[in-house]
Write a protein that holds these residues in place. Structure first.
Motif, short mmCIF file in Angstrom:
data_model
loop_
_atom_site.label_atom_id
_atom_site.label_comp_id
_atom_site.label_asym_id
_atom_site.label_seq_id
_atom_site.Cartn_x
_atom_site.Cartn_y
_atom_site.Cartn_z
N PRO A 122 -2.62 11.28 4.73
CA PRO A 122 -3.89 11.54 4.04
C PRO A 122 -5.03 10.65 4.53
CG PRO A 122 -2.09 11.43 2.46
CD PRO A 122 -1.55 10.95 3.76
N ILE A 123 -4.73 9.41 4.95
CA ILE A 123 -5.80 8.50 5.36
C ILE A 123 -5.67 8.08 6.82
CG2 ILE A 123 -6.15 7.62 3.03
CD1 ILE A 123 -4.45 5.23 3.75
N LYS A 124 -4.64 8.61 7.51
CA LYS A 124 -4.46 8.34 8.94
C LYS A 124 -4.35 6.85 9.24
CE LYS A 124 -4.79 12.71 9.91
NZ LYS A 124 -3.59 13.49 10.32
N LEU A 125 -3.57 6.13 8.44
CA LEU A 125 -3.32 4.71 8.68
C LEU A 125 -1.83 4.49 8.85
CD1 LEU A 125 -5.73 2.86 6.19
CD2 LEU A 125 -5.98 3.14 8.66
N SER A 146 6.45 12.91 1.15
CA SER A 146 6.00 14.06 1.93
C SER A 146 4.72 13.78 2.70
CB SER A 146 5.79 15.27 1.01
OG SER A 146 4.83 14.97 0.00
N GLU A 147 4.04 12.68 2.38
CA GLU A 147 2.79 12.33 3.07
C GLU A 147 3.01 11.29 4.16
OE1 GLU A 147 -0.11 12.89 -0.87
OE2 GLU A 147 0.56 10.90 -0.24
N VAL A 148 4.27 11.01 4.49
CA VAL A 148 4.59 9.95 5.46
C VAL A 148 5.28 10.57 6.66
CG1 VAL A 148 5.97 7.89 5.85
CG2 VAL A 148 4.74 8.16 3.70
N PRO A 197 0.82 -1.23 0.00
CA PRO A 197 0.00 0.00 0.00
C PRO A 197 0.84 1.27 0.00
CG PRO A 197 -0.82 -1.58 1.61
CD PRO A 197 0.47 -2.11 1.13
N THR A 198 2.07 1.18 0.49
CA THR A 198 2.91 2.38 0.55
C THR A 198 3.25 2.94 -0.83
OG1 THR A 198 4.86 0.95 0.69
CG2 THR A 198 3.93 1.76 2.76
N THR A 199 3.10 2.14 -1.89
CA THR A 199 3.41 2.62 -3.24
C THR A 199 2.45 3.71 -3.70
OG1 THR A 199 2.08 0.82 -4.18
CG2 THR A 199 4.44 0.43 -3.92
#
Length: 212
Positions: free
Chosen positions: A126-129, A104-106, A97-99
């Motif tokens: 972005p999805i808080k997971l 910058s979103e991590v 899923p990290t792909t």
């Protein structure tokens, strides 16, 4: 008769002398024309002038294209779902899923050591997971290279409109603990102690039974 022969002989001598004189004049004119001719010089067209000081050629800096912007998070998630479905149909390993996320979103939540070596817990903002990742994990615009004690080392890849790809190193430190995280950790630590005290209190309230 003798006078006629003498005239013929004299005419022949004059003719021979005239012929020799003409040949001498021709040779003299030819030699003079060769002497007056200009010397032939070799042109150095397209080459460097040997009498001019050497100057190195200036490097021409080519202007690169513009940076290609990444699609929106929804488009990237849809692309990931399509890739995962195709991998399942082909019975191959599906992408992680990290792909679907940019570097910058991590955010780095924690770092731990596992049987496989160092592992890191990152949160996709972005999805808080949260996800557990290892060195070699790929992202949309980069890859995790190494996990250190207090930071992660990534290799970022920037794509330009002219097809050029530029790679750079990016470091991500551990996220600073917020007040909410501190309270949640404190509550998690105090919960087992409270449950233990309650169990001890219940045992002490039970009446003692004499053994026969």
């Amino acid at each position: 008769m003798q006078q006629t022969k003498f005239l013929q002989f004299g005419f022949a001598v004059l003719l021979i002398a005239a012929t020799v004189a003409c040949e001498g004049a021709f040779q003299t004119a030819n030699a003079q024309s060769k002497t007056d001719a200009k010397p032939v010089t070799r042109s150095n067209q397209g080459g460097r002038d040997p009498f001019k000081k050497y100057e190195p050629a200036r490097a021409v800096v080519k202007k690169g294209g513009a940076v290609v912007s990444a699609p929106s998070i929804q488009e990237r998630i849809e692309q990931y779902k399509a890739q995962k479905l195709a991998a399942m149909n082909a019975r191959v390993v599906a992408p992680k899923p990290t792909t679907a996320f940019l570097l910058s979103e991590v955010q780095v939540v924690g770092i731990s050591r596992s049987p496989r070596g160092y592992a890191a817990i990152v949160e996709a903002t972005p999805i808080k997971l949260a996800y557990v990742i290892y060195p070699g994990e790929r992202f949309y615009d980069g890859q995790l290279v190494a996990i250190e004690d207090n930071r992660l080392v990534f290799r970022r890849e920037t794509v330009y409109s002219d097809g050029k790809r530029e790679r750079s190193v990016e470091m991500k430190p551990l996220r600073q603990a917020t007040t909410v995280d501190t309270l949640a950790a404190a509550a998690a630590r105090s919960a087992p102690a409270q449950s233990t005290d309650a169990e001890v209190q219940k045992k002490s309230e039970k009446p003692a039974v004499d053994k026969p």
